[in-house]
Each structure stands twice: as C-alpha cells, then as structure tokens.
Design an enzyme around this catalytic site. Structure first.
Site, PDB file in Angstrom:
ATOM      1  N   GLU A 184     -56.913 -10.900 -41.706  1.00  0.00           N
ATOM      2  CA  GLU A 184     -55.514 -10.583 -41.485  1.00  0.00           C
ATOM      3  C   GLU A 184     -54.701 -11.725 -40.889  1.00  0.00           C
ATOM      4  O   GLU A 184     -53.494 -11.808 -41.110  1.00  0.00           O
ATOM      5  CB  GLU A 184     -55.403  -9.354 -40.562  1.00  0.00           C
ATOM      6  N   SER A 462     -66.905  54.773 -36.087  1.00  0.00           N
ATOM      7  CA  SER A 462     -68.045  55.187 -35.252  1.00  0.00           C
ATOM      8  C   SER A 462     -68.464  54.153 -34.228  1.00  0.00           C
ATOM      9  O   SER A 462     -69.370  54.414 -33.439  1.00  0.00           O
ATOM     10  CB  SER A 462     -69.249  55.508 -36.131  1.00  0.00           C
TER      11      SER A 462
END
Lengths: 775, 222
Positions: A184, A462
């Site tokens: 870079e 239930s």
C-alpha cells in the site's frame, strides 16, 4: 497627453503596485487563513486521535467449555466446539489455537482468556474420551481442570454500525505490517505524511493510462480519509487530507499511526455490520485470532485492503486468490519471504470459513434475550460503544442440537394440507442452575424476526396439570400418588350461567385411577375433578409460586390450560419442579467485564424455595410415569430407557398448539409447535412438540434424574387399585414413595404360610383337568 | 359341564389362592411371580424389589472442607465466624487440593474420607483464596462455577451461602443454605453448619425468633 500618458503610465504602475499590494495582502490573509485552518485541523486531528478512537460494540460470549475428568462430553461435540473456535489441525498442538486429533484422544493448545473470576492461561491439554464422557485430562503439572476460551456469539450494534476487535501493534502476526507497507505505501517509514514520489508515480500512471488508476495516498492519508473525512472525492478534500496527514505525522509516531490504521481499515460488510480492522476481519473470515494467522491468510487480508467487496473471498474466491498471490509475489520480490515460501503459500486454499458454520451463524433468539436483560441495566449507547464483554450461559453445542431437532422434525411433518407453514420454538435451561442454554425462536433459527420463544403466548393445555397435582400433593393427609381419582364425566358451572363438561382426549372415562396414572395418561375429567377439589384459585396460585405471573381468572377451564404462556415462561414453571421446588429467575448473563477486562457486574445465581422438596419429589415421580407409561412414552425411542426423565404433553383445543415440557437431571427443555395465525396443526403434544423434544434429548445425552429421595420421603408397598397398604408378596402391589407419616399401614401378606411348591404343581394338574372339562 | 363343575372349580381356586384378601381381580391360573414382577417394574416408583436403593449412604461419608467430622478434635462449624474468614483460609483446604492428607490440626482440614471431586475441590480452593484476598465477587463466581459442575453438592452451597452473607445478601444466603439442606440428608455435621448459616442470615434480616429456631435445628443436627 504626455501628462495623460504619464499619468496613465503612472496610473498603470500605481495600479500594478496596487495589485501587488492586494496580492500581498491577499497572500497574507490566505496565509493567516491557512494557518488558522491548520490550527483548526490540528485540533481535530489531536482530539480524535488522543481520545477514545472508536465506539466498540459490546461483545457477547458463550459459556466457556470446561474440561475435567468425568465431564459429560463426546469427542465429536468437543471437536465441533474446537472447529467453531477456529482451532487448526496440527501434528503436535504446540502453539495456541492448534489441536491434534486422535481416535479417543484430542490434544489442544488452548488460547487463554480473561474471565470474570480470573485469567485462564494458554496451555496444552490432552483430553481422553470414554464414550460420552471425558475420561481424563492431563497437561503441565497436575492439571485438574481447564477451560477453552468462549465462543463469541455476537455483538450489540446500533442499526448500522462499524464493528471491530481492537488489536495492538505487537499482536500483529509476522509479515502483516511488512506486506501491508509493501503493497500500500512503500515509503511509509520515510515520508512525512504525504509522499511526493508516490504522487508523481500516481500522476505518471494516471496520465499514461488516461484514467484515475492510482490514488498515490499514503497509509497516513488513507487513515485520515477514513478516520476524519467523509467519502466524497474532490480536490479540496484531497488538500485537507494531505494537510491532516502531515499534522498527524507531526504529533504521532509511525507505530501509533500504523496501529490505528490496522484497526480502522475497512475489510468487509456483514449485513448491517461493517467489518473494520484486521482483528475482526481475522475472526470474520478465518474464525481465528489475528496472532495465529499464517502467511497465506495474512496475504489475503492485505490484498483485500484495496477493495474489500471486490476481493471478497467468500463471494469472489477467484479474484481474491489472484490478488492474494499477487501480494505473495510482491513479498517474495522484496525479499520478505523466499520464492519457495511464496509458492507454498500460493498453493494453499483460501481457508476462509463458510458463512453458516457454528462460529459465523448468529443466534438471534438468544441474543434477543441477552439484549432484553442488558437493557434493564445499561443505556443503549454504553452497550454499543464501550466495548463491554458480556459472558452468557449460552451453550452452542446444545443450541445446535435444539436447532437440528426443530428443523428436522418440522421437515419430517412435511407441509400442512393447506400449505401454511408450521412454526416452532424451543427453550433449554440448566435444570439446577436456571441458566438459559439454548433458544430457538422459530422454524428458521437464523431469522431474527418474531421471537416465538419469548413472545408467542399460547394456551398451555395440559402443561398446567402438574400444577394441579402438585397442589393436591401438598395436602399429604388427603392425597398420595395412589389416591384413587374419579375420571367419570363431570359437569361444572364454568362461568355464571354456563355449564362445562370437559372430555378426555379419547372420549372415554376410565373410572377410578390412581393419582399418578391420571397425570401420566393426562385424563382431563380426573384433572378437572381434582382441580376443583383443591380449588381453582389454589392451582392458579401454585402456577404463580412456580414462577409465572399471570392474571388468569379462576374459571374451571383454566384447569385444562386455557391460560396462555410463552415457551420461556413454561421453562420457568417447569424449572421450579425440576429444581426441587426452588425457583430461580431464568438468567442468560453471568457477568460483564469492561473493555479492559475489569469486572463490572455480576448476575448472581439466586434461588427462592417455593415448595418443600418432598412434595416436589412426589410430583416428579408422577411426571416420570408420563414418560414410562403415559403420553410421553415415545421419548424412550430416542433416549436410553435407563435414563429417568419427567415431563408433560400439552395439546390445546382443536389441535392448535402442541407442547411438550420435560426435564432430565441436568436439562429442562420446552418445545412448542403451532402456527403464527393460530390455526389448526393436526398435532397433539405427543405427535408434535414431543417429537421435537425427543430429537433434542436424543442428541443431548441427558443425565438420569437423581433417585435419591429427600429425607421426608419413605416408601411403602401398596395396591395401586385401592390405594391401600399391601405387602411385597401380593400380586400387583408396588413400592410407592410417600411423605413420611402418611404412608399406609402394610397390608396382610399374600404368601401361603407353608411351602406350596409341591401342592401348586399338583393343583396345576387339577386345573388342567378342570379346563379340559370346561372345554 | 354344569353347576357342579363350576362349583368345584371355585372351590379349587379358593383353596389354591392363599391370597384372597388382596382384593382386586381374581385371576385363575396366571398368578405367579414373573407377572407381578413386571407389574412392579412399571408401577409407581419404578423400584422393583430387585433393585435395593442405595441412596444417601453413598454421599454420607464425604463431608468437609469446612465442616469437620468431630473426630480429630476439630471444632464445630460454628467456629467459623464470618468476621474471621481469613484465618480459616490460612488453614484448611487452601493448603493443598490433595485428598485425604488432612493434618488434623487445622479446623478446616480435609478428612480421610473426603469425597469431593477434583474440579470442585480445586474451585473451592480458588474461592477460598479469592475470599481471603477480599475478592468476594470472584469467590462467588468460582463457587458458581463449582455449582455448575456439582449442583447438588451441599458443601458448595454452604460456601456460596457464606460468601453471600459476607456480601450482605442475607436473604439469598438463607435460601442457598436451605437449598444445601435439601441435599444434605444423612450428613449431620454439615446440616448443623447449614442451619447455623440460616440462623446468622435470619439474624441479619432481623428475624431473631427465626434465628433461634434455626439454632435449635443446628443443635439437633450436630
């Protein structure tokens, strides 16, 4: 005229000097302005760079996997966890993040981690397996226990946000800095923020190719651009960028600037989350800490700096490979690595984890729960910016099993006749600890929409019944496990002016049945009769004591579960039964550390005794019969029959909701199957949710319920048909636990006083003769 | 084939089955142990005659860390006043995680019949150290870690209750001690220690009568 000319000439020269004067003044003003700008920019540069540079979202971690001899853990599960943590295969596991896998032994070199109660050091551990257990562990000195580092399962982000894992420069792996500089900004260590050489080269390239190919930006300029400026490109911004780059270099060392760059650079987009910095990118692409990356991985990340989405290795693997190899060539060219090393690295695969593996999957339903619990204690901006480290009880292995059970079972059910999708939810908690271990919020566990585990409030059917039987068993003078309960038809005044005649699921009545069997078989008429005997409001109060607040009216229909709960609430209710009558508020978070590793807050284990342990023991006993001879029997097609489990099915009117809630000694699991539009599913609790539960428990290797009764429990022989005391010698008599002091007196024995072996032989012969006559 | 035969049959049955008083149906021929054995297996409790229960005895032996057995002249649990914590940690299990080498002199010594597992013992040791360094939160976290490994071990709950009490959370200390009691059957000295903790916790909550009740239970247990 001459005068005129003269004066004109004079005027000209005067005008020229005036212009010069103006220019001088302008220049001075400009200089002052530029100076002021520089001072202004300098303030900005310094302020942002010296303060807290980044808002770091809170990180959320799963439970760390504990290793010790005797721990229930299969080799395969261990391997799954290690892979999710990004451990690499090696021959000897001689560095952090490496593992050597053998047939019944796995060697790992753990990474070490800062936990709330102290640091766990990185160390080499040999783990031997014996079936689904850790047989032994060994390591340096007398190693008794060790922990893996916890899996990071998510972060807390605002809607759109950058995320990063901050690293220090000295944590960068070999080659990272060198290769980054080489690719870079070759003059990084020489220039003063801007590089005239670089700009000249860029201009030359751009002129010769006729397009804007190269930016000529230094790393410093790139950092300034990302850090201080907006994204638009123009010449003024470029000027500002250059000035700020120079100012930054004036104040800070190359190392500081480089470190900031490593943490700032954009390296990918993960949904709404922008992946910044090499620390997070390493986790995001390789599921490994940055320090452990190898040459080919470093080269890939460095190559991506140029364009993270263009070179995305998951989406564009070929482009990414080409770019990576280019970086490797460049490194070899500059002598950082040998040609051979470059060739070796180029021959390696990209090694990027697949999106959707354990590490990269997100767990929206569990994260939702964590966020809700955190928001009670923290402001949003603290959660999204302070870099807090949040430790949860989440168990990725159990979560995976729960998700597989939900998805596999729904797939097996196939499409409903009307093509509308079935939905499901699941909650798993630690039976003794009250910690939430896994949450599935819907048929697609990756979808972060409606969290059914927390928000779908449905009639529980239930599932209410254990509360009825528990209420009854709290009156030992009236009820024991074998008290006969009448299951004949019953008609009640439901609400004023309305009668109600509940029916059994099979539309049959079963006469007088022992209490435990009425629960095991889920007989509605018996449950309603018992519930009205003990009082509907008592039952509803029992539900509250079990940990679920509600405002249900005390109508008899509540006895069959017309009140609604979320799966999480059901888990809370059953947790109290599983936990010996101690209610623990369900927790997902264990503790919180600051970004620097300082303890910040604990969410301690808390219990409240709500029921005495003898009553709960009896209730659990009845619920084990649900599994052995009642509606939950199919569980034993998946779980070994020597594992004692307890649970209850739940089915609501017209088969709309299918529930199952049950527990082993270590796990409470609640499953719900239904539909978002609340339409019929054609599934009962047993054919629907229980199948999900079975799938989960079958894979989770649950521990058998402890069968050590509390001190207040005695056993006695009794006849289950009459509820009266009996004797072991009597046919059909069973040994039944009772609360001490309420056991029946032993009945007379059924053994003849003299040895009847010979007589019985003869008698059998006589009987055979009689049979012949009768024939 | 007539009344006579049926009557004869009835008579034979009456003679043969010595079990007329057991009530229920009267099977004719199939009365025998195998069948009823099976019934018992599926019956309530699922503990057939063949499986004798081996309950509390197995945990019975492993007391200690902080509750001595009374042999060896060590003092009772009540000798661990909370304001005195560091002195406890100086002796006892911090000395060594090794099992069964109790010196017998220090009050917190391990007994020869120590039953705690390696990791639980190691974590109790860590918690002791953290506690003596004043890191009560850390001690708490270590004890919870131990609890996740051995959730029913009353010694862990005892220590957890102790630490919570030092942190001023008397209500939770009482609850945790009561939870310990639920799993401490057959371990009288540990029960006594847990009741004593309940008493202290109640005192801190201003419940003098409740504390006195708990003290009585402690005396009965020890």
């Amino acid at each position: 005229m001459a005068n005129k000319r003269k004066s004109r000439g004079k005027g000209k020269s005067r005008g020229r000097s005036r212009i010069w004067g103006w220019l001088l003044k302008l220049g001075l003003v400009g200089l002052v302005l530029v100076g002021a700008l520089a001072v202004y920019l300098d303030a900005i540069v310094q302020e942002k760079f010296s303060g807290k540079r980044w808002a770091v979202p809170a990180k959320v971690f799963a439970r760390p996997l504990e290793l010790y001899a005797g721990r229930p853990l299969s080799r395969d599960d261990f391997l799954t966890e290690l892979k999710a943590l990004g451990y690499r295969q090696s021959n000897a596991a001689n560095g952090p993040g490496q593992m050597a896998v053998g047939g019944s032994r796995i060697d790992v070199y753990t990474r070490g981690f800062q936990f709330f109660e102290g640091a766990e050091r990185a160390q080499r551990v040999s783990v031997r397996f014996d079936g689904n257990r850790v047989a032994s562990i060994s390591g340096a000195q007398d190693l008794i226990m060790a922990r893996l580092e916890p899996l990071m399962i998510g972060g807390i982000y605002p809607a759109h946000n950058e995320d990063r894992i901050l690293i220090r420069l000295d944590q960068a792996p070999p080659y990272l800095v060198d290769s980054l500089v080489a690719v870079e900004d070759r003059e990084f260590f020489q220039h003063f923020g801007v590089s005239p050489k670089g700009i000249a080269r860029a201009m030359f390239v751009n002129l010769t190719t006729g397009s804007l190919r190269q930016g000529g930006s230094t790393l410093t300029q790139q950092l300034v651009k990302n850090f201080y400026l907006t994204a638009d490109r123009n010449i003024i911004r470029k000027g500002l960028e250059a000035m700020m780059a120079v100012l930054l270099e004036l104040h800070y060392s190359k190392e500081e600037i480089l470190e900031a760059y490593l943490n700032e650079v954009f390296l990918g987009q993960d949904g709404n989350r922008a992946v910044h910095g090499f620390g997070l990118a390493s986790q995001y692409y390789f599921a490994q800490p940055l320090q452990e990356l190898q040459l080919h991985q470093v080269a890939l990340l460095v190559g991506m700096v140029k364009g993270a989405s263009y070179y995305n290795p998951r989406r564009n693997p070929e482009r990414a490979t080409t770019r990576r190899n280019l970086v490797l060539d460049l490194m070899a060219e500059q002598g950082m690595i040998s040609q051979q090393e470059a060739t070796d690295a180029k021959n390696k695969p990209l090694d990027v984890t697949q999106g959707g593996s354990l590490a990269n999957t997100s767990y929206p339903a569990f994260m939702d729960l964590v966020k809700r619990q955190l928001r009670a204690d923290y402001r949003d901006e603290d959660l999204t910016s302070e870099g807090l480290r949040i430790f949860t009880s989440f168990d990725p292995l159990l979560q995976h099993k729960a998700e597989t059970a939900v998805q596999g079972t729904l797939k097996r059910f196939g499409e409903t006749p009307d093509k509308k999708p079935l939905e499901a939810a699941m909650v798993v908690t630690g039976a003794q600890t009250g910690e939430v271990l896994a949450v599935v919020g819907g048929a697609n566990p990756r979808f972060s929409g409606f969290n059914r585990a927390l928000d779908a409030s449905r009639p529980i059917g239930s599932l209410i019944k254990p509360a009825i039987y528990l209420t009854a068993l709290e009156k030992p003078e009236r009820y024991s496990l074998i008290t006969p309960i009448d299951d004949d038809p019953i008609t009640l005044e439901a609400e004023p002016g309305k009668t109600w005649s509940p029916q059994n699921y099979d539309r049959q009545s079963h006469g007088r049945v022992p209490l435990y069997l009425a629960l095991a078989k889920s007989y509605n008429q018996a449950a309603v009769r018992l519930g009205t005997e003990v009082g509907v409001d008592s039952v509803l109060n029992t539900v509250r004591r079990l940990g679920v607040d509600h405002d249900w009216p005390a109508y008899p229909a509540m006895l069959l579960g017309s009140g609604a709960m979320t799966p999480m609430q059901v888990a809370d209710m059953y947790q109290t039964i599983a936990n010996g009558g101690f209610n623990t508020p369900l927790r997902a978070i264990r503790n919180v550390l600051t970004a620097q590793g300082e303890p910040l807050k604990r969410y301690p284990f808390e219990v409240r005794q709500r029921f005495d342990s003898a009553t709960i023991y009896l209730t659990q006993q009845a619920m084990t019969h649900v599994m052995t001879e009642g509606t939950g029997r199919s569980a034993y097609n998946h779980v070994s029959s020597n594992i004692r489990l307890a649970g209850k099915t739940g089915t609501t009117n017209d088969l709309r909701d299918s529930w199952f809630a049950g527990f082993s000694d270590d796990l409470v699991a609640v499953a719900w199957v239904g539909r978002d539009d609340n339409d019929r599913t054609r599934l009962t609790g047993a054919t629907g949710a229980l199948q999900v539960w079975n799938g989960f428990m079958g894979a989770a290797h649950p521990q058998s319920l402890a069968d050590v009764p509390p001190a207040e429990i005695v056993t006695a022989w009794a006849d289950p048909l009459t509820g009266l005391g009996s004797d072991p010698s009597c046919e059909g008599s069973v040994e039944i636990p009772f609360r001490a002091g309420y056991e029946p007196l032993p009945g007379p024995g059924c053994k003849p006083v003299i040895d009847t072996e010979v007589i019985r032989d003869g008698a059998n012969r006589v009987l055979d003769t009689i049979r012949d006559w009768l024939r | 084939m007539g009344i006579r035969q049926v009557a004869l049959l009835g008579a034979v049955i009456a003679v043969l089955s010595g079990c007329a008083g057991s009530g229920g149906a009267i099977p004719v021929v199939d009365s025998g142990r195998p069948v009823s054995n099976e019934d018992m297996r599926t019956g309530a409790g699922r503990v057939g005659t063949s499986t004798p229960q081996a309950p509390a005895t197995q945990q019975d032996s492993g007391v200690v860390v902080m509750v001595p057995d009374g042999q060896g002249g060590s003092s009772a649990v009540q000798s661990y006043p909370l304001d005195n914590q560091p002195s406890i940690s100086s002796g006892g299990i911090t000395s060594s995680p090794a099992v069964g080498s109790g010196p017998g002199s220090s009050s917190g010594a391990l007994q020869a019949d120590e039953q705690l597992d390696g990791p639980v013992l190691a974590l109790l040791t860590t918690a002791r150290q953290q506690e003596s360094n004043g890191d009560l939160n850390g001690a708490n976290a270590s004890l919870e870690r131990a609890m996740r490994i051995a959730p029913r071990e009353p010694q862990v709950l005892y220590r957890l209750a102790q630490v919570r009490l030092s942190q001023g959370d008397a209500a939770q200390a009482e609850q945790l001690a009561r939870r310990g009691l639920a799993y401490a059957s057959g371990r009288p000295s540990l029960q006594a220690g847990l009741w004593e903790l309940v008493a202290q916790a109640r005192e801190q909550q201003g419940d003098a009568a409740g504390a006195e009740q708990a003290r009585q239970r402690a005396r009965v247990s020890s």
